[in-house]
Design a protein around this motif. Structure first.
Motif, short mmCIF file in Angstrom:
data_model
loop_
_atom_site.label_atom_id
_atom_site.label_comp_id
_atom_site.label_asym_id
_atom_site.label_seq_id
_atom_site.Cartn_x
_atom_site.Cartn_y
_atom_site.Cartn_z
N PHE A 73 0.82 -1.21 0.00
CA PHE A 73 0.00 0.00 0.00
C PHE A 73 0.86 1.26 0.00
CE2 PHE A 73 -4.49 -1.10 1.74
CZ PHE A 73 -4.55 -2.25 0.99
N ASP A 74 2.03 1.22 0.64
CA ASP A 74 2.91 2.38 0.77
C ASP A 74 3.66 2.60 -0.55
OD1 ASP A 74 4.56 4.42 1.66
OD2 ASP A 74 5.83 3.12 2.89
N SER A 75 2.95 3.12 -1.52
CA SER A 75 3.49 3.22 -2.88
C SER A 75 4.69 4.15 -3.00
CB SER A 75 2.40 3.64 -3.87
OG SER A 75 1.86 4.90 -3.50
N ASP A 76 4.77 5.18 -2.17
CA ASP A 76 5.93 6.08 -2.25
C ASP A 76 7.06 5.67 -1.30
OD1 ASP A 76 4.92 6.88 0.20
OD2 ASP A 76 4.46 8.93 -0.43
N LYS A 77 6.86 4.54 -0.59
CA LYS A 77 7.89 3.94 0.28
C LYS A 77 8.42 4.90 1.33
CE LYS A 77 7.41 0.25 -2.15
NZ LYS A 77 6.19 -0.45 -1.80
N ASN A 78 7.53 5.72 1.91
CA ASN A 78 7.96 6.68 2.94
C ASN A 78 7.64 6.20 4.36
OD1 ASN A 78 5.21 7.06 3.11
ND2 ASN A 78 5.28 9.28 2.86
N GLY A 79 7.16 4.95 4.48
CA GLY A 79 6.85 4.40 5.80
C GLY A 79 5.51 4.83 6.35
N LYS A 80 4.69 5.46 5.51
CA LYS A 80 3.36 5.93 5.91
C LYS A 80 2.38 5.60 4.78
CE LYS A 80 5.63 9.96 7.83
NZ LYS A 80 5.87 11.38 7.61
N VAL A 81 1.15 5.35 5.16
CA VAL A 81 0.10 5.14 4.16
C VAL A 81 -0.92 6.25 4.33
CG1 VAL A 81 -1.78 3.62 3.42
CG2 VAL A 81 0.43 2.64 4.02
N ASP A 82 -0.95 7.15 3.34
CA ASP A 82 -1.94 8.22 3.39
C ASP A 82 -3.27 7.68 2.86
OD1 ASP A 82 -1.91 8.36 0.53
OD2 ASP A 82 -0.45 9.98 0.55
N PHE A 83 -4.31 8.50 2.93
CA PHE A 83 -5.63 8.02 2.56
C PHE A 83 -5.69 7.58 1.10
CE2 PHE A 83 -10.07 8.68 1.13
CZ PHE A 83 -10.63 7.61 1.83
N LYS A 84 -5.05 8.30 0.21
CA LYS A 84 -5.07 7.94 -1.21
C LYS A 84 -4.42 6.56 -1.41
CE LYS A 84 -3.80 9.53 -5.81
NZ LYS A 84 -3.19 10.61 -6.60
N GLU A 85 -3.26 6.34 -0.80
CA GLU A 85 -2.59 5.03 -0.92
C GLU A 85 -3.47 3.93 -0.33
OE1 GLU A 85 2.16 5.97 -0.56
OE2 GLU A 85 0.94 6.21 1.25
N PHE A 86 -4.08 4.23 0.80
CA PHE A 86 -4.96 3.27 1.47
C PHE A 86 -6.13 2.89 0.55
CE2 PHE A 86 -8.78 2.59 4.10
CZ PHE A 86 -8.39 1.47 4.83
N LEU A 87 -6.78 3.89 -0.01
CA LEU A 87 -7.96 3.65 -0.83
C LEU A 87 -7.59 2.94 -2.13
CD1 LEU A 87 -10.95 4.19 -0.39
CD2 LEU A 87 -10.72 6.19 -1.85
N ILE A 88 -6.49 3.32 -2.75
CA ILE A 88 -6.06 2.63 -3.98
C ILE A 88 -5.75 1.17 -3.66
CG2 ILE A 88 -4.20 2.47 -5.69
CD1 ILE A 88 -4.19 5.59 -5.68
N GLY A 89 -5.02 0.93 -2.57
CA GLY A 89 -4.72 -0.45 -2.17
C GLY A 89 -5.97 -1.24 -1.88
#
Length: 188
Positions: A73-89
């Motif tokens: 889910f952490d598409s930008d590999k920054n160690g955080k999942v923002d809402f957009k990453e969460f929803l896309i995943g």
């Protein structure tokens, strides 16, 4: 904060839908509200929070599996999942599009990201799945993560090189409903 529920702006919902999310505006808003409840940092989920969410959903120990899902889910590999990453995943994992779901699963099973799945990676994933689902009775031939790995490699490693490529993964899963079920990707 009280009972006040934050709402997404219509433009934010439209942006999410344009980014490939297969949810209605109402569903996006509902997921946003749920996301906010789990998100102690307000704007993103940490791996610990992600594990907490998974632990509430599954009866077993979902922490190892949640780490693998978090990584995808952490598409930008920054160690955080923002809402957009969460929803896309979430959109991908709940998709009825088998190829889309298999691509996501392949990226999760390919832990080191080298384009193939070796026995160590598959065993790691199977251990995570088995820890998460201890109450599910497994047949003797797949009663352990190691046995499941052997069975999956027998069915999927077409060239016998000890690694499963994307093509072998896709072919094995789409040609054999049992493999699809063993990978826990059987669409409802």
């Amino acid at each position: 904060m009280g009972n006040k529920t934050s709402r997404l702006k219509p433009s934010a919902i439209q942006d999410l839908q344009k980014s490939g999310v297969d949810f209605s505006a109402d569903e996006i808003q509902e997921w946003y509200e749920e996301y906010q409840k789990s998100c102690r940092h307000g704007r993103f989920l940490t791996v610990k929070e992600f594990k907490d969410v998974y632990s509430k959903i599954f009866g077993g120990d979902a922490t190892a599996f949640a780490e693998h899902v978090f990584r995808t889910f952490d598409s930008d590999k920054n160690g955080k999942v923002d809402f957009k990453e969460f929803l896309i995943g979430l959109s991908v994992t709940s998709s009825s599009d088998v190829e889309k779901k298999l691509k996501w699963a392949f990226s999760m099973y390919d832990i080191d990201g080298n384009g193939s799945i070796d026995k160590k990676e598959m065993t790691s994933m199977m251990r995570a799945v088995y820890k998460m689902t201890p109450s599910i009775k497994k047949p003797d031939d797949v009663s352990t993560p190691e046995k499941m790995t052997r069975k999956l490699f027998e069915k999927m490693d077409a060239n016998g090189d000890g690694e499963i490529s994307w093509e072998e993964f896709y072919d094995g899963a789409t040609k054999d409903p049992l493999v699809l079920a063993m990978l826990q990707l059987n669409p409802d």
